[in-house]
Design an enzyme around this catalytic site. Structure first.
Site, PDB file in Angstrom:
ATOM      1  N   GLY A  67     -53.285-107.236  -3.905  1.00  0.00           N
ATOM      2  CA  GLY A  67     -53.868-107.316  -5.245  1.00  0.00           C
ATOM      3  C   GLY A  67     -54.602-106.078  -5.729  1.00  0.00           C
TER       4      GLY A  67
ATOM      5  CG  ASP B 272     -62.192-118.096  -5.817  1.00  0.00           C
ATOM      6  OD1 ASP B 272     -63.215-118.587  -6.314  1.00  0.00           O
ATOM      7  OD2 ASP B 272     -61.137-118.746  -5.681  1.00  0.00           O
TER       8      ASP B 272
HETATM    9  P1  IMP Z   1     -61.626-115.511  -1.704  1.00  0.00           P
HETATM   10  O1  IMP Z   1     -61.383-115.252  -0.243  1.00  0.00           O
HETATM   11  O2  IMP Z   1     -61.762-116.969  -2.005  1.00  0.00           O
HETATM   12  O3  IMP Z   1     -62.788-114.717  -2.247  1.00  0.00           O
HETATM   13  O4  IMP Z   1     -60.308-115.108  -2.467  1.00  0.00           O
HETATM   14  C1  IMP Z   1     -59.998-113.798  -2.691  1.00  0.00           C
HETATM   15  C2  IMP Z   1     -58.510-113.557  -2.768  1.00  0.00           C
HETATM   16  O5  IMP Z   1     -57.806-114.615  -3.390  1.00  0.00           O
HETATM   17  C3  IMP Z   1     -58.269-112.335  -3.621  1.00  0.00           C
HETATM   18  O6  IMP Z   1     -58.074-111.219  -2.795  1.00  0.00           O
HETATM   19  C4  IMP Z   1     -57.023-112.676  -4.408  1.00  0.00           C
HETATM   20  O7  IMP Z   1     -55.898-112.186  -3.730  1.00  0.00           O
HETATM   21  C5  IMP Z   1     -56.962-114.168  -4.437  1.00  0.00           C
HETATM   22  N1  IMP Z   1     -57.458-114.706  -5.731  1.00  0.00           N
HETATM   23  C6  IMP Z   1     -58.636-115.326  -5.965  1.00  0.00           C
HETATM   24  N2  IMP Z   1     -58.766-115.695  -7.249  1.00  0.00           N
HETATM   25  C7  IMP Z   1     -57.641-115.284  -7.866  1.00  0.00           C
HETATM   26  C8  IMP Z   1     -57.178-115.344  -9.248  1.00  0.00           C
HETATM   27  O8  IMP Z   1     -57.825-115.853 -10.168  1.00  0.00           O
HETATM   28  N3  IMP Z   1     -55.962-114.796  -9.478  1.00  0.00           N
HETATM   29  C9  IMP Z   1     -55.200-114.204  -8.515  1.00  0.00           C
HETATM   30  N4  IMP Z   1     -55.587-114.112  -7.232  1.00  0.00           N
HETATM   31  C10 IMP Z   1     -56.801-114.651  -6.905  1.00  0.00           C
HETATM   32 MG    MG Z   2     -56.510-109.997  -2.704  1.00  0.00          MG
END
Ligand code: IMP
Ligand code: MG
Length: 169
Positions: free
Chosen positions: A41, A99
């Site tokens: 991403g 997130d």
């Molecule tokens: P976390 O581990 O829950 O913080 O998620 C982070 C990862 O989830 C990021 O590196 C993104 O690849 C993916 N992600 C989280 N939210 C989104 C979104 O709204 N759109 C696309 N990818 C997301």
């Molecule tokens: Mg990511």
């Protein structure tokens, strides 16, 4: 392609990149900077940031995955690691979006074990969510509500990464 509503425009992103890069130029002057782009991403965000840097740095990549569709699976799958020697270096992680913060805190811990001099993070989008207590974002672009966004590197099941703006499906 489905209809996408623009949430953060190309111009807004561009202005923010300039602002973040100015701060990184200042903070990492005379440091041993290793930029680590968290794949997939962050590639677009990272490539825009590094082209605004006027300081020396190395670049490397790490890949993990946790998302299925529009939800975090909660489990982090480690896919591949960096190859640079980061011992004693100042690592800056570049991430597209935070997130739950699980991905970032997992990767931060990996680097702490590698005995880096410092570890900081630069995140384009921070979702308003109750995060892990230990997660601190040092440089960030935008805060958004808890909605699923695509574009500018962010995907929905592998698609929409090439959009020049950030939007909602
Ligand atoms: P976390 O581990 O829950 O913080 O998620 C982070 C990862 O989830 C990021 O590196 C993104 O690849 C993916 N992600 C989280 N939210 C989104 C979104 O709204 N759109 C696309 N990818 C997301
Ligand atoms: Mg990511």
């Amino acid at each position: 392609m489905k209809k996408i509503k623009v949430l953060i425009s190309e111009t807004e992103i561009k202005n923010k990149i300039n602002k973040i890069a100015r701060q990184i130029n200042k903070d990492f002057k005379n440091k041993n900077l290793v930029i680590v782009s968290i794949l997939s991403g962050s590639v677009i965000f990272c490539s825009d940031i590094i082209r605004k840097l006027k300081i020396d740095f190395e670049i490397d990549f790490i890949r993990v995955s946790s998302y299925k569709g529009t939800k975090s699976s909660g489990k982090i799958k480690f896919l591949y690691d960096t190859v640079s020697d980061v011992n004693g270096k100042d690592v800056l992680l570049i991430e597209d979006i935070c997130d739950t913060g699980k991905t970032l805190s997992y990767i931060k811990n990996l680097f702490l074990k590698k005995k880096v001099n410092s570890i900081k993070s630069c995140v384009l989008i921070d979702k308003k969510l109750k995060k892990h207590k230990d997660i601190k974002i040092d440089y960030f672009g935008f805060t958004i509500n808890n909605e699923f966004v695509v574009g500018y590197g962010l995907d929905y099941n592998g698609k929409y990464r090439g959009l020049p703006y950030i939007g909602v499906i």
